[in-house]
Design a protein around this motif. Structure first.
Motif: not given
Length: 122
Positions: A80-84, A103-105, A116-117
């Protein structure tokens, strides 16, 4: 400094160590998108950066490819990672490596810092 390990590749060459943690560690702060696997099969990429003057040379791709190549040997089969959301270069890179949006947080890192996830399962 005695006992301090140096990265294999020089940071001057644009390489930096990747930060990868089992989901059970990454989600302690409540940021995990789901309940982490108890067996440690899921991990998070916590950060990746290339100095602006070194961008466009494929360094981020090579670092991610090597990181993803090594994870299955440690029993990790979900990353998993998150990104702007506005970071289209990073999103394009991650999608080309097989990551899909999960999804998005909103306000993930505080007000106005949405993320974004993305996940990769192999």
């Amino acid at each position: 400094m005695p006992g301090r390990r140096r990265p294999r590749r020089s940071l001057r060459a644009g390489w930096c160590p990747a930060s990868v943690r089992p989901s059970s560690e990454a989600s302690r702060g409540g940021r995990g998108p789901r309940t982490p696997s108890a067996d440690g099969r899921a991990s998070w990429i916590l950060g990746l950066g290339v100095a602006e003057r070194l961008r466009g040379r494929g360094l981020a791709r090579r670092l991610m490819q090597e990181t993803l190549r090594r994870l299955p040997a440690d029993g990790v089969h979900e990353v998993w990672l998150t990104v702007e959301p506005a970071n289209t270069a990073a999103i394009t890179l991650y999608q080309s490596l097989g990551f899909t949006e999960q999804g998005a947080r909103k306000d993930y890192f505080g007000p106005g810092h949405d993320r974004l996830l993305l996940a990769l399962r192999h």
